[in-house]
Design a protein around this motif. Structure first.
Motif, PDB file in Angstrom:
ATOM      1  N   CYS A 143       0.808  -1.032  -0.054  1.00 37.36           N
ATOM      2  CA  CYS A 143      -0.012   0.217  -0.104  1.00 37.36           C
ATOM      3  C   CYS A 143       0.887   1.233  -0.153  1.00 37.36           C
ATOM      4  CB  CYS A 143      -0.907   0.100   1.189  1.00 37.36           C
ATOM      5  SG  CYS A 143      -1.934   1.584   1.455  1.00 37.36           S
ATOM      6  N   ALA A 144       0.874   2.048  -0.937  1.00 42.85           N
ATOM      7  CA  ALA A 144       1.480   3.324  -1.101  1.00 42.85           C
ATOM      8  C   ALA A 144       0.720   4.387  -0.853  1.00 42.85           C
ATOM      9  CB  ALA A 144       2.108   3.508  -2.389  1.00 42.85           C
ATOM     10  N   ALA A 145       0.877   5.324   0.214  1.00 43.04           N
ATOM     11  CA  ALA A 145       0.326   6.424   0.395  1.00 43.04           C
ATOM     12  C   ALA A 145       0.809   7.661  -0.094  1.00 43.04           C
ATOM     13  CB  ALA A 145       0.273   6.492   2.047  1.00 43.04           C
ATOM     14  N   SER A 146      -0.046   8.208  -0.440  1.00 43.95           N
ATOM     15  CA  SER A 146       0.287   9.734  -1.054  1.00 43.95           C
ATOM     16  C   SER A 146      -0.487  11.026  -0.416  1.00 43.95           C
ATOM     17  CB  SER A 146       0.138   9.745  -2.592  1.00 43.95           C
ATOM     18  OG  SER A 146      -0.922   9.765  -2.955  1.00 43.95           O
ATOM     19  N   ALA A 147       0.191  11.848  -0.241  1.00 45.05           N
ATOM     20  CA  ALA A 147      -0.478  13.154   0.133  1.00 45.05           C
ATOM     21  C   ALA A 147      -0.803  13.435   1.491  1.00 45.05           C
ATOM     22  CB  ALA A 147      -1.803  13.486  -0.705  1.00 45.05           C
ATOM     23  N   PHE A 148      -0.167  12.495   2.195  1.00 37.83           N
ATOM     24  CA  PHE A 148       0.284  12.538   3.705  1.00 37.83           C
ATOM     25  C   PHE A 148       1.444  11.752   4.179  1.00 37.83           C
ATOM     26  CE2 PHE A 148      -1.400   8.817   5.900  1.00 37.83           C
ATOM     27  CZ  PHE A 148      -1.886   7.954   4.993  1.00 37.83           C
ATOM     28  N   THR A 149       1.948  11.827   5.563  1.00 31.55           N
ATOM     29  CA  THR A 149       2.997  11.357   5.668  1.00 31.55           C
ATOM     30  C   THR A 149       2.471  10.206   6.747  1.00 31.55           C
ATOM     31  OG1 THR A 149       4.439  13.371   5.517  1.00 31.55           O
ATOM     32  CG2 THR A 149       5.282  11.463   6.918  1.00 31.55           C
ATOM     33  N   LEU A 150       3.158   9.071   6.814  1.00 34.20           N
ATOM     34  CA  LEU A 150       2.758   7.774   7.453  1.00 34.20           C
ATOM     35  C   LEU A 150       3.032   7.801   8.915  1.00 34.20           C
ATOM     36  CD1 LEU A 150       3.111   4.870   5.145  1.00 34.20           C
ATOM     37  CD2 LEU A 150       1.147   5.855   6.018  1.00 34.20           C
ATOM     38  N   ASP A 151       4.121   8.699   8.951  1.00 40.59           N
ATOM     39  CA  ASP A 151       4.821   8.747  10.342  1.00 40.59           C
ATOM     40  C   ASP A 151       3.933   9.168  11.655  1.00 40.59           C
ATOM     41  OD1 ASP A 151       8.118   9.441   9.587  1.00 40.59           O
ATOM     42  OD2 ASP A 151       6.564   9.515   8.433  1.00 40.59           O
ATOM     43  N   TYR A 152       2.811   9.682  11.164  1.00 39.35           N
ATOM     44  CA  TYR A 152       1.968  10.091  12.535  1.00 39.35           C
ATOM     45  C   TYR A 152       0.631   9.305  12.461  1.00 39.35           C
ATOM     46  CZ  TYR A 152       5.150  14.062  11.934  1.00 39.35           C
ATOM     47  OH  TYR A 152       6.238  14.848  11.727  1.00 39.35           O
ATOM     48  N   TYR A 153       0.471   8.217  11.795  1.00 39.38           N
ATOM     49  CA  TYR A 153      -0.730   7.576  11.847  1.00 39.38           C
ATOM     50  C   TYR A 153      -0.467   6.116  11.610  1.00 39.38           C
ATOM     51  CZ  TYR A 153      -2.479  12.184   9.844  1.00 39.38           C
ATOM     52  OH  TYR A 153      -3.057  13.264   9.804  1.00 39.38           O
ATOM     53  N   ALA A 154      -1.510   5.559  12.297  1.00 38.64           N
ATOM     54  CA  ALA A 154      -1.596   3.968  12.311  1.00 38.64           C
ATOM     55  C   ALA A 154      -1.996   3.459  11.000  1.00 38.64           C
ATOM     56  CB  ALA A 154      -2.511   3.619  13.272  1.00 38.64           C
ATOM     57  N   ILE A 155      -1.618   2.614  10.161  1.00 35.83           N
ATOM     58  CA  ILE A 155      -1.970   2.061   8.837  1.00 35.83           C
ATOM     59  C   ILE A 155      -2.206   0.655   8.848  1.00 35.83           C
ATOM     60  CG2 ILE A 155       0.376   1.998   8.089  1.00 35.83           C
ATOM     61  CD1 ILE A 155      -0.898   3.291   5.256  1.00 35.83           C
ATOM     62  N   GLY A 156      -2.888   0.194   7.922  1.00 35.86           N
ATOM     63  CA  GLY A 156      -3.017  -1.570   8.104  1.00 35.86           C
ATOM     64  C   GLY A 156      -4.242  -1.775   7.086  1.00 35.86           C
ATOM     65  N   TRP A 157      -4.654  -2.787   7.474  1.00 36.94           N
ATOM     66  CA  TRP A 157      -5.614  -3.589   6.343  1.00 36.94           C
ATOM     67  C   TRP A 157      -6.973  -4.029   6.836  1.00 36.94           C
ATOM     68  CZ3 TRP A 157      -3.599  -3.814   1.543  1.00 36.94           C
ATOM     69  CH2 TRP A 157      -2.390  -3.377   1.372  1.00 36.94           C
ATOM     70  N   LEU A 158      -7.956  -3.840   6.242  1.00 31.82           N
ATOM     71  CA  LEU A 158      -9.414  -4.233   6.515  1.00 31.82           C
ATOM     72  C   LEU A 158      -9.617  -5.100   5.414  1.00 31.82           C
ATOM     73  CD1 LEU A 158     -11.114  -0.800   7.100  1.00 31.82           C
ATOM     74  CD2 LEU A 158     -10.005  -2.094   8.697  1.00 31.82           C
ATOM     75  N   ARG A 159     -10.435  -6.107   5.595  1.00 28.87           N
ATOM     76  CA  ARG A 159     -10.955  -6.913   4.513  1.00 28.87           C
ATOM     77  C   ARG A 159     -12.482  -7.163   4.484  1.00 28.87           C
ATOM     78  NH1 ARG A 159      -8.450 -12.757   6.116  1.00 28.87           N
ATOM     79  NH2 ARG A 159      -9.813 -13.268   7.988  1.00 28.87           N
ATOM     80  N   GLN A 160     -13.235  -7.382   3.373  1.00 28.38           N
ATOM     81  CA  GLN A 160     -14.528  -7.689   3.243  1.00 28.38           C
ATOM     82  C   GLN A 160     -14.701  -8.670   2.457  1.00 28.38           C
ATOM     83  OE1 GLN A 160     -17.054  -4.343   2.404  1.00 28.38           O
ATOM     84  NE2 GLN A 160     -18.765  -5.133   3.410  1.00 28.38           N
ATOM     85  N   ALA A 161     -15.437  -9.777   3.066  1.00 25.74           N
ATOM     86  CA  ALA A 161     -15.587 -11.164   2.090  1.00 25.74           C
ATOM     87  C   ALA A 161     -17.009 -10.855   1.540  1.00 25.74           C
ATOM     88  CB  ALA A 161     -15.572 -12.250   2.895  1.00 25.74           C
ATOM     89  N   LEU A 162     -17.164 -11.543   0.667  1.00 23.56           N
ATOM     90  CA  LEU A 162     -18.604 -11.326  -0.099  1.00 23.56           C
ATOM     91  C   LEU A 162     -19.771 -11.668   0.937  1.00 23.56           C
ATOM     92  CD1 LEU A 162     -19.932 -10.715  -2.864  1.00 23.56           C
ATOM     93  CD2 LEU A 162     -19.999 -13.109  -3.402  1.00 23.56           C
ATOM     94  N   GLY A 163     -20.906 -10.872   1.250  1.00 21.27           N
ATOM     95  CA  GLY A 163     -21.836 -11.084   1.941  1.00 21.27           C
ATOM     96  C   GLY A 163     -21.466 -10.789   3.511  1.00 21.27           C
ATOM     97  N   LYS A 164     -20.295 -10.518   3.827  1.00 22.22           N
ATOM     98  CA  LYS A 164     -19.957 -10.187   5.161  1.00 22.22           C
ATOM     99  C   LYS A 164     -19.638  -8.903   5.509  1.00 22.22           C
ATOM    100  CE  LYS A 164     -18.267 -14.782   5.968  1.00 22.22           C
ATOM    101  NZ  LYS A 164     -17.175 -15.767   6.591  1.00 22.22           N
ATOM    102  N   GLU A 165     -19.276  -8.424   6.697  1.00 19.37           N
ATOM    103  CA  GLU A 165     -18.972  -7.079   6.994  1.00 19.37           C
ATOM    104  C   GLU A 165     -17.523  -6.963   7.117  1.00 19.37           C
ATOM    105  OE1 GLU A 165     -22.667  -6.229  10.260  1.00 19.37           O
ATOM    106  OE2 GLU A 165     -20.549  -6.172  10.912  1.00 19.37           O
ATOM    107  N   ARG A 166     -17.096  -5.624   6.572  1.00 19.14           N
ATOM    108  CA  ARG A 166     -15.660  -5.432   6.740  1.00 19.14           C
ATOM    109  C   ARG A 166     -15.182  -5.642   7.866  1.00 19.14           C
ATOM    110  NH1 ARG A 166     -14.602  -0.090   3.146  1.00 19.14           N
ATOM    111  NH2 ARG A 166     -15.663  -1.416   1.888  1.00 19.14           N
ATOM    112  N   GLU A 167     -13.992  -6.047   8.240  1.00 22.78           N
ATOM    113  CA  GLU A 167     -13.265  -6.212   9.337  1.00 22.78           C
ATOM    114  C   GLU A 167     -11.792  -6.098   9.564  1.00 22.78           C
ATOM    115  OE1 GLU A 167     -13.373 -10.422  10.212  1.00 22.78           O
ATOM    116  OE2 GLU A 167     -12.105 -11.042   8.457  1.00 22.78           O
ATOM    117  N   GLY A 168     -11.182  -5.812  10.484  1.00 23.92           N
ATOM    118  CA  GLY A 168      -9.745  -5.407  10.741  1.00 23.92           C
ATOM    119  C   GLY A 168      -9.024  -6.442  10.782  1.00 23.92           C
TER     120      GLY A 168
END
Length: 120
Positions: free
Chosen positions: A21-46
């Motif tokens: 994941c490439a971030a642009s227009a802001f600096t990652l240093d001050y933020y948490a970053i990660g991944w969510l996922r969403q399977a078909l028919g299910k809610e998005r989860e961390g």
């Protein structure tokens, strides 16, 4: 703010993928970053996240021991190494950022997702 995820694809059970994941227009240093996922028919989860300093990480119970998150602040990029993939890992994976880790699904900012399909 843009979060560009890549690296998804089709893989057999037991296989590996690395998401980026490439971030642009802001600096990652001050933020948490990660991944969510969403399977078909299910809610998005961390799935996983890493703090701005990189000192703290979070993994959902379902991926502990199989997924590893890392970040390269110099490149403004975060990675998710996914090993021993299972069919239940099939989902659209979204790169996301928040002030805290674990990410708050309802508050995190996410970009366009990348499809991960685990199937034989």
């Amino acid at each position: 703010v843009q979060l560009q995820a890549s690296g998804g694809g089709l893989v057999q059970p037991g296989g590996s993928l690395r998401l980026s994941c490439a971030a642009s227009a802001f600096t990652l240093d001050y933020y948490a970053i990660g991944w969510l996922r969403q399977a078909l028919g299910k809610e998005r989860e961390g799935v996983s996240c890493i703090s701005g300093s990189g000192s703290n990480t979070y993994y959902a119970d379902s991926v502990k021991g199989r997924f590893t998150i890392s970040r390269d602040n110099a490149k403004n990029t975060v990675y998710l190494q996914m090993n021993s993939l299972k069919p239940e890992d099939t989902a659209v994976y979204y790169c996301a950022t928040d002030l805290i880790c674990p990410l708050r699904v309802d508050h995190a900012y996410w970009g366009r997702g990348t499809q991960v399909t685990v199937s034989s």
